[in-house]
Design an enzyme around this catalytic site. Structure first.
Site, PDB file in Angstrom:
ATOM      1  N   THR A 152      21.541 -15.873  51.739  1.00  0.00           N
ATOM      2  CA  THR A 152      22.989 -15.644  51.868  1.00  0.00           C
ATOM      3  C   THR A 152      23.566 -15.660  50.446  1.00  0.00           C
ATOM      4  OG1 THR A 152      23.332 -18.000  52.306  1.00  0.00           O
ATOM      5  CG2 THR A 152      23.201 -16.543  54.201  1.00  0.00           C
ATOM      6  N   THR A 185      22.406 -26.619  54.840  1.00  0.00           N
ATOM      7  CA  THR A 185      22.539 -25.311  55.486  1.00  0.00           C
ATOM      8  C   THR A 185      21.371 -24.566  55.134  1.00  0.00           C
ATOM      9  OG1 THR A 185      24.772 -24.967  55.252  1.00  0.00           O
ATOM     10  CG2 THR A 185      23.543 -23.045  55.543  1.00  0.00           C
ATOM     11  N   GLU A 265      24.935 -23.468  45.062  1.00  0.00           N
ATOM     12  CA  GLU A 265      26.091 -22.676  44.637  1.00  0.00           C
ATOM     13  C   GLU A 265      26.794 -23.263  43.422  1.00  0.00           C
ATOM     14  OE1 GLU A 265      28.418 -22.572  48.152  1.00  0.00           O
ATOM     15  OE2 GLU A 265      27.373 -20.826  48.974  1.00  0.00           O
ATOM     16  N   ASN A 384      33.222 -20.757  46.721  1.00  0.00           N
ATOM     17  CA  ASN A 384      33.605 -21.204  48.054  1.00  0.00           C
ATOM     18  C   ASN A 384      35.075 -21.000  48.376  1.00  0.00           C
ATOM     19  OD1 ASN A 384      31.191 -22.330  49.417  1.00  0.00           O
ATOM     20  ND2 ASN A 384      31.049 -23.375  47.446  1.00  0.00           N
ATOM     21  N   SER A 389      32.660 -17.582  53.807  1.00  0.00           N
ATOM     22  CA  SER A 389      31.192 -17.596  53.933  1.00  0.00           C
ATOM     23  C   SER A 389      30.756 -18.808  54.724  1.00  0.00           C
ATOM     24  CB  SER A 389      30.539 -17.606  52.559  1.00  0.00           C
ATOM     25  OG  SER A 389      30.894 -18.773  51.860  1.00  0.00           O
TER      26      SER A 389
END
Lengths: 389, 389
Positions: A152, A185, A265, A384, A389
């Site tokens: 992702t 996740t 991230e 974010n 997302s």
């Protein structure tokens, strides 16, 4: 060096148009046997995506012969239609495998994993043709393409292998945000050509995830979709002991977990929080997680600031056994805090490199644990806040 | 409209050089009686700053006649020298009040509060002369100057008053980061000219903080120094009931708490998380805090993204009573989620304004609670990474 390294597995990754980017977004991993034993661990979140509820049911049957995975949509918070879509995906996969590969696999033996935005129905008109393409593309060297198709916000695909004498364990993983205690996740598929019954696989997988995926935390946010599956084909005809299997599965899980943290991230730091001298392992894990999850600690490391006071303030919010005036803290080997107060000069701490090691000694016992985390950066906020997302 | 509004109090704020900026950094509030009753609540952090340990001892004596406060240093994680410094500050204040104001106040009746960087000793060579200056500057209208002197990363001073017939409650506060459950990094001094015994004050203060300061959360980080003190002079000769006093103290605490959230570090949003339909108030508070503390929710609001899926994912990590398929979520009045799935079009949600209201209905009972929080912005990361604070 991936999920198709162990014998008995094929995989594929294809682009079905679920991602606006046109990147691969549907993956398939199949177990050709002769065994089809399996184990799985799932998110602790009580809001579970439809594919998690489905795959938990599949696992109860004791057999997993295939795993269909998609990025581009989590199929979480999608109500009864979302669950029907997951069910249809498994049924469609079974039908296509039967008609094109002559593989007789019931839909109840097919796990489903999804990742992406929460709250939207999957575009089944794209996903089901994607399954057709994935079945066609199944290959004995397809693991890396499967790893690419589940990405992702990941910037690199994650693959790992633990090679043993005559057998091996392989894995793929995705996950870049929403990485938190009790899984991240992430979707992880682990394969082995060892022969092992379900109980042995379950014991090995739980022991491995407890000290790997359960000990990473990028942003303290627990996902609705976390899934780690372990599939055994028995194709090597070897039967390792539980200890041997656990060690190999742990090696693969550790490798993948570190890749997840390295690619989290927006991260500019890869931080190990080592807690030593704890009265119990639970205390050590609690202290490590609490420090790892503290936004002020995380922003300090983003700013290359060895702000040990924020670390102590975070430790103080736990219920672990400690006395404030006995805690020692080192950052990259410099003991900036001894007995709860300033010690070595914080200017000696070199935070210029990506890897950071925080050591917290509680002086209460002999137990320890390490939690891996990241800093909190501008890029995290950007990534974010700029995209749903 | 501040801490010196109620009769019987004087205050001062002076610059003593603890802050590099040269801004005011030492404050003093004194109660001239005739009563000296008091109550206090302190941080739940187990790593408590020296002034917190000191002020807790003072409060046990049942009398607070003066409060000395400083910014420019938290005096936390400073070991036994830190505690001796706090003790010296109280003794010095008592001596100066005695010699220059003929006020006979024992050091054991003087509370001390500090805020600033953790882990460094206070510059006593600057603080003690600052106390001298503050005593000289004591004035019946000095409350606002005291409020200025306790600011750290606050951009505005916080003052509040609740006026009643013949008596009043006033307060000052500071706090901009490290705002978390069970108090925030904040120092608050509240005064009243009502007459009330310690038990009444304690009951009123605990009831007030439970629904105000305990329900704000800027960054989930609990401070080592949080202190809320309530001092009563009895100078109005009025004796309100517990209910009347609680209402007035709650009004001041609510006003100050909202000012804290409005001025939280880097915030671009002022977010109310209203949880309704909870089986218990504890459930409502837990759900509200969990959503308020979730970095993915907070970054979404920074990005004006009505990402209700992240809200549901956060609710799912709580132990509150709920069924995932019965939760409704509204953002600014638009019910984007009904029964755990998408409902009204999220494009209808207007997030262009600073104030955001999230409503979560668990449909499990009649209890509710509101938690106030902020978004997670680039400015928060900048402010907390660029400076040791």
């Amino acid at each position: 060096m991936t999920v198709t390294h162990p014998k008995g597995f094929k995989a594929a990754g294809v682009a079905a148009g679920l991602k606006a980017s046109g990147n691969p977004d549907v993956a398939l991993v199949i177990n050709e046997g002769p065994d089809y034993t399996a184990a799985g661990v799932f998110t602790g979140n009580r809001v579970k995506a439809a594919p998690v509820l489905w795959s938990q049911q599949v696992l109860k049957g004791g057999v997993i012969r295939a795993v269909v995975l998609n990025s581009g949509g989590a199929n979480a918070c999608t109500g009864s239609q979302g669950f029907r879509d997951t069910h249809s995906t498994a049924e469609h996969t079974a039908a296509v495998l039967r008609t094109t590969k002559k593989l007789m696999i019931g839909p109840g033996d097919i796990a489903v994993c999804s990742t992406g935005l929460i709250g939207e129905l999957l575009p089944m008109d794209k996903l089901l043709p994607g399954v057709n393409a994935a079945v066609k593309a199944l290959a004995a060297d397809g693991g890396e393409r499967a790893a690419e198709a589940i990405m992702t916000t990941d910037t690199v695909a994650k693959n790992a292998v633990a090679q043993r004498d005559g057998w091996s364990v392989g894995g793929i993983a995705k996950g870049a945000g929403m990485l938190a205690p009790a899984l991240a996740t992430m979707l992880v598929v682990i394969t082995t050509d060892a022969s092992a019954d379900n109980e042995t696989l379950d014991a090995a997988l739980r022991a491995a995830t407890r000290v790997t995926f359960d000990r990473i935390d990028a942003d303290g946010c627990m996902s609705t979709n976390d899934t780690v599956l372990l599939l055994a084909s028995g194709a090597s005809d070897r039967q390792p002991t539980l200890a041997e299997l656990t060690a190999a599965v742990t090696e693969v899980c550790h490798d993948l977990a570190q890749q997840l943290i390295a690619d989290a991230e927006g991260a500019t730091k890869h931080i190990a929080i080592e807690v030593a001298g704890a009265a119990s392992e639970a205390d050590a894990v609690q202290v490590g997680r609490t420090v790892a999850g503290n936004n002020l600690v995380k922003t300090a490391f983003f700013g290359n600031d060895p702000n040990w006071g924020r670390i102590l303030a975070a430790v103080g919010t736990t219920s672990a056994a400690f006395e404030p005036d006995r805690i020692d803290v080192a950052i990259n080997g410099v003991w900036v805090c001894k007995n709860g107060a300033a010690a070595e000069d914080r200017a000696k701490v070199d935070l210029s490199k990506r890897d950071v090691r925080v050591t917290i000694n509680l002086h209460e016992g002999e137990m320890n644990a390490t939690i891996w985390t990241t800093d909190l950066s501008h890029a995290y906020v950007h990534e974010n806040s700029a995209y749903s997302s």
